[in-house]
Design an enzyme around this catalytic site. Structure first.
Site, PDB file in Angstrom:
ATOM      1  N   ASN A   2       8.609 -17.331  -6.222  1.00  0.00           N
ATOM      2  CA  ASN A   2       7.875 -18.649  -5.859  1.00  0.00           C
ATOM      3  C   ASN A   2       6.317 -18.369  -4.728  1.00  0.00           C
ATOM      4  O   ASN A   2       5.974 -17.450  -5.111  1.00  0.00           O
ATOM      5  CB  ASN A   2       8.893 -19.825  -5.667  1.00  0.00           C
ATOM      6  N   ASP A   3       6.462 -19.390  -3.579  1.00  0.00           N
ATOM      7  CA  ASP A   3       5.384 -19.835  -3.399  1.00  0.00           C
ATOM      8  C   ASP A   3       4.843 -18.230  -2.549  1.00  0.00           C
ATOM      9  O   ASP A   3       6.119 -17.091  -2.706  1.00  0.00           O
ATOM     10  CB  ASP A   3       5.527 -20.001  -1.920  1.00  0.00           C
ATOM     11  N   GLN A  19       8.108 -15.056  -2.147  1.00  0.00           N
ATOM     12  CA  GLN A  19       9.692 -16.028  -2.002  1.00  0.00           C
ATOM     13  C   GLN A  19      10.150 -15.366  -3.356  1.00  0.00           C
ATOM     14  O   GLN A  19       9.409 -15.719  -3.651  1.00  0.00           O
ATOM     15  CB  GLN A  19       9.457 -17.612  -2.090  1.00  0.00           C
ATOM     16  N   TYR A  62      12.349 -18.197   4.946  1.00  0.00           N
ATOM     17  CA  TYR A  62      11.232 -19.778   3.132  1.00  0.00           C
ATOM     18  C   TYR A  62       9.905 -19.032   4.200  1.00  0.00           C
ATOM     19  O   TYR A  62       9.592 -18.529   4.269  1.00  0.00           O
ATOM     20  CB  TYR A  62      12.077 -20.387   3.864  1.00  0.00           C
ATOM     21  N   SER A  63       8.943 -19.530   3.437  1.00  0.00           N
ATOM     22  CA  SER A  63       7.570 -19.104   3.426  1.00  0.00           C
ATOM     23  C   SER A  63       7.061 -19.666   4.617  1.00  0.00           C
ATOM     24  O   SER A  63       7.135 -19.959   6.014  1.00  0.00           O
ATOM     25  CB  SER A  63       7.104 -20.744   2.051  1.00  0.00           C
ATOM     26  N   ARG A 132       8.262 -26.822   8.480  1.00  0.00           N
ATOM     27  CA  ARG A 132       8.374 -25.349   7.423  1.00  0.00           C
ATOM     28  C   ARG A 132       7.057 -24.936   7.120  1.00  0.00           C
ATOM     29  O   ARG A 132       5.911 -25.792   6.845  1.00  0.00           O
ATOM     30  CB  ARG A 132       9.662 -25.334   6.997  1.00  0.00           C
ATOM     31  N   ASP A 133       7.140 -23.943   6.669  1.00  0.00           N
ATOM     32  CA  ASP A 133       5.804 -23.052   6.349  1.00  0.00           C
ATOM     33  C   ASP A 133       4.833 -23.087   7.729  1.00  0.00           C
ATOM     34  O   ASP A 133       3.484 -23.514   7.160  1.00  0.00           O
ATOM     35  CB  ASP A 133       5.182 -24.059   5.145  1.00  0.00           C
ATOM     36  N   GLU A 187       4.602 -30.378   2.798  1.00  0.00           N
ATOM     37  CA  GLU A 187       5.273 -28.761   2.598  1.00  0.00           C
ATOM     38  C   GLU A 187       3.525 -27.740   2.420  1.00  0.00           C
ATOM     39  O   GLU A 187       2.435 -28.372   1.824  1.00  0.00           O
ATOM     40  CB  GLU A 187       5.783 -27.817   0.852  1.00  0.00           C
TER      41      GLU A 187
HETATM   42  C1  FRU Z   1       7.664 -24.760  -1.510  1.00  0.00           C
HETATM   43  C2  FRU Z   1       8.614 -24.196  -0.957  1.00  0.00           C
HETATM   44  C3  FRU Z   1       8.002 -24.674   0.642  1.00  0.00           C
HETATM   45  C4  FRU Z   1       9.504 -23.531   1.322  1.00  0.00           C
HETATM   46  C5  FRU Z   1       9.941 -22.629  -0.266  1.00  0.00           C
HETATM   47  C6  FRU Z   1      11.274 -22.179   0.068  1.00  0.00           C
HETATM   48  O1  FRU Z   1       7.677 -24.179  -3.416  1.00  0.00           O
HETATM   49  O2  FRU Z   1       9.494 -25.091  -1.183  1.00  0.00           O
HETATM   50  O3  FRU Z   1       8.018 -25.347   1.025  1.00  0.00           O
HETATM   51  O4  FRU Z   1       8.904 -22.607   2.347  1.00  0.00           O
HETATM   52  O5  FRU Z   1       9.509 -22.964  -0.930  1.00  0.00           O
HETATM   53  O6  FRU Z   1      11.290 -21.701  -0.930  1.00  0.00           O
END
Ligand code: FRU
Length: 443
Positions: A2-3, A19, A62-63, A132-133, A187
């Site tokens: 993902n991200d 991710q 996570y991100s 987060r992030d 996010e």
């Molecule tokens: C966004 C998210 C982030 C998080 C990550 C987890 O897509 O939800 O906020 O860090 O994905 O995979």
């Protein structure tokens, strides 16, 4: 996957982390995957770079971001480590512990010891466990800054701005809050600094979809920071501009490369959607968008254009005349329509194969749509259309790459990104726009 995470360039090499859930679909625990390139077009994916290995990231790496350390050739990564306590109440606001963690690497691949720089007890009372992030950078004076996306206990999406002298010991500086509700969680905060103007990128969750905006499950966009990132504490929610209007776009990251360009890369996907973004049975799911160079237009809006490295890959230009069908060998193409006059439609796929994807301007509305019919719906994976107001088109560029389609309209002021899974092995195209049309192969 993902991200995108940790987008950076060190000594000429681009590092794009992302991710990555190596045990998907059995287990969705997130790691950081890793891809490198020297030209933003050809990539290698050496091996996963960061995996859960300490109590604070046991349930997910996570991100986050990466900051090149000046002169040292080293990269410092910041990410959110997630741990779900045994007694967590599912679906409550306090379902996990989120810590901010630092690791460094000399080669982009091997990271040294993890250091936890912010723990749940460090956050202010008003925020819940969704913190987060991290997005980290240093200002001209060498001060370190960190943005963290958060959800308050009152269910408001906000960004916390932290500062530090060494990037390790952090103090909360201020919040950036919307003047009225713009979702319950923000996010992936990020920052674009263009011609002396600061823009806060955020991904709000919880906005109610409307006919002509916010049509995806979660949104990704930006807010102008009138007094800059260091001073602005309140943003105007109505100023929120979506980065991309396609079916598949979320969690973009922005970074400045060694040549000083500001680049954006998004995740070409979303989660918790009512439709699917990949056919069943694939061993690999999702992708990133093309790297896009950001700049400002005369009205101060951000425009996005694929990096010029892609233009250098164009080969074998062919005319795309209005009303005439064109078939491009393979499913990779870069297509431009210049000097567009009036309304019209550009259609990918064929009636026979039944996998039509169309872009249509009519009655001041611009729509990306999967056409109806059983086969078309197989390629659409349950999607129908995305429509935005548009008073006119001057130019269009489409980049098709296997199962990805990115549409850049009006010099990159409007973008649509989507996955598309056509039945055919070649790309069928037909345009009814009166325009100068050219299709290139991409080498
Ligand atoms: C966004 C998210 C982030 C998080 C990550 C987890 O897509 O939800 O906020 O860090 O994905 O995979």
């Amino acid at each position: 996957m993902n991200d995108p995470n940790g987008l950076s360039q060190v000594n000429g090499t681009y590092h794009f982390y992302f991710q990555y859930a190596p045990a998907w679909p059995e287990d969705d625990t997130k790691w950081w995957g890793h891809a490198t390139s020297t030209d933003l077009v050809t990539w290698t994916t050496p091996q996963a770079a960061i995996q859960p290995s300490c109590p604070q990231d046991a349930d997910g790496v996570y991100s986050g971001c990466a900051v090149p350390l000046e002169g040292a050739g080293r990269l410092r990564a910041y990410y959110t480590g997630v741990r779900v306590p045994e007694d967590a109440r599912p679906h409550s606001q306090h379902e996990h512990d989120a810590s901010q963690i630092v690791v460094e690497t000399a080669d982009g691949l091997h990271f040294d010891q993890k250091r936890v720089v912010l723990s749940p007890q460090d956050y202010p009372q008003e925020v819940c466990s969704h913190v987060r992030d991290p997005k980290v950078w240093r200002d001209g004076e060498g001060v370190w800054w960190m943005l963290l996306g958060t959800r308050t206990r009152d269910d408001l999406g906000e960004v916390m701005v932290w500062r530090s002298v060494d990037g390790l010991d952090w103090h909360l500086d201020h919040f950036v809050r919307p003047d009225h509700d713009l979702g319950y969680m923000w996010e992936c905060p990020n920052l674009a600094q263009l011609d002396g103007h600061d823009f806060l990128a955020v991904c709000p969750q919880g906005l109610q979809s409307e006919d002509l905006r916010w049509q995806n499950r979660w949104q990704a966009g930006y807010l102008p920071l009138k007094e800059g990132i260091y001073q602005t504490q309140e943003v105007v929610a109505d100023d929120f501009v979506e980065w991309d209007h396609g079916f598949d776009f979320y969690a973009p990251q922005i970074f400045v490369d060694e040549s000083g360009r500001t680049l954006l890369v998004g995740w070409m996907g979303t989660f918790d959607h009512v439709y699917s973004a990949a056919p069943e049975g694939l061993a690999w799911c999702h992708s990133l968008t093309l790297p896009r160079q950001l700049s400002l237009d005369a009205d101060g809006r951000i425009i996005q254009r694929p990096v010029p490295e892609l233009d250098a890959r164009r080969r074998n230009p062919q005319d795309l005349a209005a009303g005439r069908a064109h078939t491009q060998e393979g499913l990779v193409a870069d297509l431009t329509l210049m000097d567009i006059e009036g309304q019209g439609s550009l259609v990918l796929g064929t009636q026979e194969e039944g996998d039509l994807l169309s872009l249509t301007l009519a009655d001041d509305l611009l729509s990306l749509a999967f056409l109806e019919g059983e086969a078309a719906q197989a390629a659409a994976l349950g999607r129908t259309h995305r429509t935005i107001p548009c008073t006119g088109l001057t130019d269009l560029r489409l980049v098709v790459d296997g199962s990805t389609v990115e549409v850049y309209a009006n010099g990159g002021t409007v973008v649509f990104s989507t996955r598309w899974f056509p039945q055919g092995e070649d790309l069928a195209l037909r345009s009814s726009f009166q325009a100068q049309g050219t299709v290139y192969q991409l080498a």
